[in-house]
Design an enzyme around this catalytic site. Structure first.
Site, PDB file in Angstrom:
ATOM      1  N   LYS A 183     -62.677  62.434  42.019  1.00  0.00           N
ATOM      2  CA  LYS A 183     -63.596  62.046  43.083  1.00  0.00           C
ATOM      3  C   LYS A 183     -63.076  60.755  43.696  1.00  0.00           C
ATOM      4  O   LYS A 183     -62.910  59.751  43.015  1.00  0.00           O
ATOM      5  CB  LYS A 183     -65.002  61.851  42.517  1.00  0.00           C
ATOM      6  CG  LYS A 183     -66.116  62.006  43.552  1.00  0.00           C
ATOM      7  CD  LYS A 183     -66.158  60.971  44.657  1.00  0.00           C
ATOM      8  CE  LYS A 183     -66.450  59.583  44.161  1.00  0.00           C
ATOM      9  NZ  LYS A 183     -66.577  58.598  45.310  1.00  0.00           N
ATOM     10  N   GLU A 217     -62.984  51.230  33.624  1.00  0.00           N
ATOM     11  CA  GLU A 217     -62.201  50.058  34.039  1.00  0.00           C
ATOM     12  C   GLU A 217     -62.992  49.391  35.144  1.00  0.00           C
ATOM     13  O   GLU A 217     -63.096  49.917  36.252  1.00  0.00           O
ATOM     14  CB  GLU A 217     -60.806  50.505  34.503  1.00  0.00           C
ATOM     15  CG  GLU A 217     -59.795  49.368  34.555  1.00  0.00           C
ATOM     16  CD  GLU A 217     -59.747  48.697  35.911  1.00  0.00           C
ATOM     17  OE1 GLU A 217     -60.364  47.610  36.030  1.00  0.00           O
ATOM     18  OE2 GLU A 217     -59.129  49.242  36.824  1.00  0.00           O
ATOM     19  N   CYS A 239     -59.559  43.947  41.295  1.00  0.00           N
ATOM     20  CA  CYS A 239     -60.323  43.461  40.147  1.00  0.00           C
ATOM     21  C   CYS A 239     -59.524  42.517  39.261  1.00  0.00           C
ATOM     22  O   CYS A 239     -60.096  41.703  38.539  1.00  0.00           O
ATOM     23  CB  CYS A 239     -60.836  44.638  39.323  1.00  0.00           C
ATOM     24  SG  CYS A 239     -59.535  45.786  38.805  1.00  0.00           S
ATOM     25  N   GLU A 281     -68.099  38.497  40.915  1.00  0.00           N
ATOM     26  CA  GLU A 281     -66.916  39.054  41.561  1.00  0.00           C
ATOM     27  C   GLU A 281     -67.169  39.165  43.063  1.00  0.00           C
ATOM     28  O   GLU A 281     -68.039  39.919  43.506  1.00  0.00           O
ATOM     29  CB  GLU A 281     -66.583  40.428  40.974  1.00  0.00           C
ATOM     30  CG  GLU A 281     -65.276  40.986  41.487  1.00  0.00           C
ATOM     31  CD  GLU A 281     -64.877  42.275  40.792  1.00  0.00           C
ATOM     32  OE1 GLU A 281     -63.685  42.479  40.566  1.00  0.00           O
ATOM     33  OE2 GLU A 281     -65.781  43.086  40.479  1.00  0.00           O
TER      34      GLU A 281
END
Length: 482
Positions: free
Chosen positions: A179, A253, A287, A387
């Site tokens: 996906k 992750e 990230c 973040e």
């Protein structure tokens, strides 16, 4: 304008359940790049059914490892031959600067080769030497495919994320429904073309661009055996809860807020050259980037001045231009998110060194953000803890190395980090004390042979190399009398 009105389901280009196409717009100037079909729940059901049939009844899980490895090699050769086309497609969709997408192409081969090496050395079936020499039976350990894998990847580095999941899953004999994000609909259709040409058997792979609701339908599907997800920590928590409810295997992750620790003896010009890539690569939308810059108080002003000079030297603009270093954010809402964090940093009392919430001049049509550096940042500030996923750096002072380690570890995340010093042993000693899955010393690249993943809220499980391959297998023990 490119139009792709079919979905790649089980190795076949099929008419989707909905005829509606999603317009893909350039983050640089909002021009229309193409229109692509999007998967709905019915398309997910068809893809999972194809994968289930291919795993339960097809040849793929039972082919010898060498045959699966050969198809992987064929795929990567096909991809390498179209590397420039792929890099340009990603830049156009994502806004990633051309230097970044082009440089990433050879790294994809390194990813693949690391997995191939792991597969070649893997003990797919082996007899274990007994711990008790008096036992009258043999112990045989088999490593077998898990089944149907739902792999869900983000938009920021789509080919790398897809490679990290597809290659080990397929090497182990699994079938996969990948996906992908709607934003990557064009480049991911290129990915489907490549895997199709590589010659996977029917049913083994589907590649579906789809929204978040459709993603949840996929990961909660009863015929999915494993979920492999890369994305935000918030979404990861939701997926983990679904996996727990259904006892699915899961690998996550997730996000990061990594620290770059500059020691007092560091070569500052080398640090700045490294942080260009390690803190601001891919427009800050990665990230693993080291966006908390920890500087010794004895050199704090020097570090801040050097960061200001480096950041202001970077060209912001059209990602297709060869001298552009920072392109636009992928979507207007992501642009606004980053701008809001810059405003928050100012409100929190951090000192704005360069940049700010204003969009760069002459780039107002695109999703642009001015690269920004904050000084006098406390690690408790939100700009140091959350973040941001954009070109925003927070510089934090420390008094000694113990405090630097404490600050680096004072985070909900633990994905990556870096240390800069002229003393390799000193750096290695500090690296052992950091609670993070990856540590780079003096700007070293990340290894594809070692495991990659995070501590704490940065995820569960590991990718890359032999450990990453292990995440896609089940262990079976067979005993037989001698």
């Amino acid at each position: 304008m490119i139009v792709r009105d079919k979905l790649y389901i089980g190795g076949t280009w099929m008419t989707p359940s909905s005829s509606k196409l999603l317009e893909i717009r350039s983050p640089h100037d909002q021009s229309v790049l193409g229109a692509v079909a999007q998967a709905a729940n019915a398309d997910v059901d068809a893809a999972v059914a194809a994968a289930r049939t291919a795993f339960d009844n097809g040849p793929w899980p039972h082919t010898i490892p060498e045959e699966r490895q050969e198809i992987i090699r064929r795929y990567d050769a096909l991809r390498a031959a179209r590397a420039d086309e792929i890099a340009a497609a990603i830049s156009a969709e994502n806004g990633s600067a051309g230097w970044f997408t082009k440089a990433g192409q050879p790294f994809l081969t390194r990813q693949v080769n690391a997995y191939l090496k792991a597969a070649e050395e893997f003990g797919w079936e082996e007899v274990v030497e007994p711990s008790d020499p008096t036992v009258a039976f043999d112990t045989i350990v088999r490593r077998e495919a898990i089944g149907v894998v739902a792999a869900v990847i983000p938009w920021n580095s789509p080919f790398s994320a897809a490679t990290a999941k597809l290659v080990p899953a397929l090497l182990a004999g699994n079938t996969v429904v990948l996906k992908v994000s709607p934003e990557n609909s064009l480049s991911m259709m290129l990915l489907a073309d490549l895997w199709h040409e590589a010659g996977l058997p029917d049913g083994v792979l589907s590649i579906l661009p789809a929204d978040r609701e459709t993603s949840e339908h996929l990961v909660s599907h009863p015929d999915v055996d494993k979920i492999s997800f890369t994305g935000s920590t918030r979404a990861g928590r939701r997926i983990a809860s679904i996996a727990g409810e259904h006892l699915k295997r899961v690998g996550l992750e997730l996000g990061g807020k990594s620290a770059a620790i500059i020691l007092a003896d560091a070569d500052l010009p080398a640090v700045m050259q490294g942080l260009r890539f390690g803190s601001l690569g891919n427009n800050g939308e990665a990230c693993i980037l080291q966006t908390r810059i920890l500087a010794p108080r004895s050199r704090y002003d020097e570090v801040v001045a050097a960061l200001k000079e480096m950041v202001e030297s970077l060209k912001v603009g059209d990602p297709s231009e060869p001298d552009t270093f920072v392109g636009p954010m992928i979507r207007p809402d992501q642009q606004q998110r980053v701008i809001d964090y810059i405003k928050l940093g100012i409100a929190e009392g951090a000192r704005l060194v360069t940049g700010g919430p204003e969009v760069p001049q002459s780039l107002e049509q695109g999703n642009y953000v001015t690269p920004t550096v904050f000084a006098d940042v406390k690690n408790s500030m939100r700009i140091a803890q959350e973040e941001i996923f954009g070109p925003v750096l927070a510089v934090i002072a420390y008094d000694d190395e113990d405090e630097a380690v404490r600050i680096a570890n004072d985070s909900d995340y633990g994905l990556s980090g870096g240390i800069w010093t002229t003393s390799p042993e000193r750096a290695l000693d500090m690296a052992r004390r950091l609670r993070t899955g990856t540590v780079t010393l003096n700007g070293s690249p990340i290894s594809f042979d070692g495991p990659f993943g995070g501590y704490k809220a940065s995820g569960l499980g590991r990718e890359y190399g032999q450990v990453g391959l292990t995440g896609y297998i089940e262990h079976k023990t067979v005993t037989r009398l001698r």
